[in-house]
Enzyme design. Structure first.
Site, PDB file in Angstrom:
ATOM      1  N   LYS A  33       2.196  25.019  -4.351  1.00  0.00           N
ATOM      2  CA  LYS A  33       0.975  24.401  -3.827  1.00  0.00           C
ATOM      3  C   LYS A  33       1.130  22.883  -3.875  1.00  0.00           C
ATOM      4  CE  LYS A  33      -1.850  28.318  -5.273  1.00  0.00           C
ATOM      5  NZ  LYS A  33      -2.907  28.821  -6.174  1.00  0.00           N
TER       6      LYS A  33
ATOM      7  N   LYS B 128       4.317  39.327  -3.953  1.00  0.00           N
ATOM      8  CA  LYS B 128       2.896  39.158  -4.207  1.00  0.00           C
ATOM      9  C   LYS B 128       2.106  40.341  -3.660  1.00  0.00           C
ATOM     10  CE  LYS B 128       1.370  34.891  -3.911  1.00  0.00           C
ATOM     11  NZ  LYS B 128       1.258  34.481  -5.343  1.00  0.00           N
TER      12      LYS B 128
ATOM     13  N   ARG C  49       0.815  -1.213   0.000  1.00  0.00           N
ATOM     14  CA  ARG C  49       0.000   0.000   0.000  1.00  0.00           C
ATOM     15  C   ARG C  49       0.851   1.267   0.000  1.00  0.00           C
ATOM     16  NH1 ARG C  49      -2.921   1.985  -2.653  1.00  0.00           N
ATOM     17  NH2 ARG C  49      -3.950  -0.058  -2.656  1.00  0.00           N
TER      18      ARG C  49
END
Length: 282
Positions: free
Chosen positions: A138, A170, A103
């Site tokens: 992100k 920004k 898994r």
């Protein structure tokens, strides 16, 4: 460009932590109870749907860390285009260990291949234009290096890797510093000469101010196609132009046709669905 694998020293802590999370306090109760200790098996990692492969080294390491006797025979390297039913690798060794690592290995392989696959769809959408598809910051906490590697496997490129390798001014930086010129001047005075400076702009007026102050790149955020076309004309090669804001494989061709150098796409890392790959016992 060749796809260079990530050094083991970068991926082992992540894989080891994922295995420890799964093993918990008592190990694999199911496999240890059901599978004889001396049983061996040969299994294949096979795709359920078409896509692009990424993360095979990470999956192989998950098997190795559980039991070094497991052998992983690679059939297709990362970056390979895949059809449904393709075998990407054969794994053989102690059966308990194969099932214990299964898994964790698949979690990495499916997730990273999903990123590579969906990156490739956007890259293909802008083929014929000069624009390159790049990812953003992100990313899933703790998985940034792996996810940015998967973007490269899908034919994309990487924006900055963190806060420490480039300056990106920004809107909040501009608001707090007072204006674009002040923000740029402070950034230029505060970093070394090797560090590039990029400014995010929302309007053509902001773009003119950034260009007047002198920057290496401009991030044209959420602009229309018409605005992007005008922005590229105003820049006229004086800075790298990067378009950003809800770009999809459907909208990317029109954005690329404006002449921008880069198109940054956040969802290819933060929201790309997995590529379905399974571990099959023939």
């Amino acid at each position: 460009m060749p796809l260079n694998p990530l050094p083991r020293v970068m991926i082992e802590p992540v894989v080891r932590a994922a295995l420890l999370e799964d093993l918990g306090r008592a190990g694999d109760l199911t496999s240890d109870a059901i599978v004889p200790a001396d049983a061996t098996a040969t299994m294949v990692l096979a795709t359920r749907q078409p896509g692009v492969l990424a993360g095979l080294d990470v999956a192989a390491l998950a098997f190795e860390l559980i039991d070094q006797r497991i052998e992983v025979i690679v059939a297709k390297p990362d970056g390979s285009p895949l059809s449904a039913g393709d075998v990407v690798a054969t794994v053989r060794g102690p059966a308990r260990a194969l099932l214990t690592a299964e898994r964790t290995a698949l979690n990495f392989l499916c997730h990273l291949s999903g990123i590579a696959t969906h990156t490739a769809t956007v890259v293909e959408a802008v083929r014929g234009h000069k624009a390159s598809i790049v990812c953003t910051r992100k990313t899933t906490p703790g998985l940034r290096a792996l996810e940015k590697y998967a973007v490269r496997a899908g034919g994309g490129g990487n924006h900055r890797f963190g806060l420490d390798d480039a300056v990106l001014i920004k809107d909040n930086h501009i608001a707090i510093s007072g204006d674009i010129r002040t923000a740029i001047e402070r950034a230029r005075a505060g970093v070394g000469h090797m560090v590039r400076i990029e400014v995010e702009v929302d309007t053509l007026e902001q773009l003119d101010l950034a260009l007047a102050a002198g920057v290496d790149a401009v991030l044209l955020d959420n602009m229309s196609v018409a605005q992007l076309t005008e922005a590229v004309a105003r820049v006229n090669g004086r800075a790298i132009t990067e378009a950003s804001g809800r770009v999809t494989a459907q909208t990317a061709p029109a954005v690329a046709a404006t002449g921008v150098d880069l198109i940054s796409v956040g969802w290819i890392t933060h929201s790309a669905p997995i590529l379905d790959i399974g571990l099959d016992y023939p």
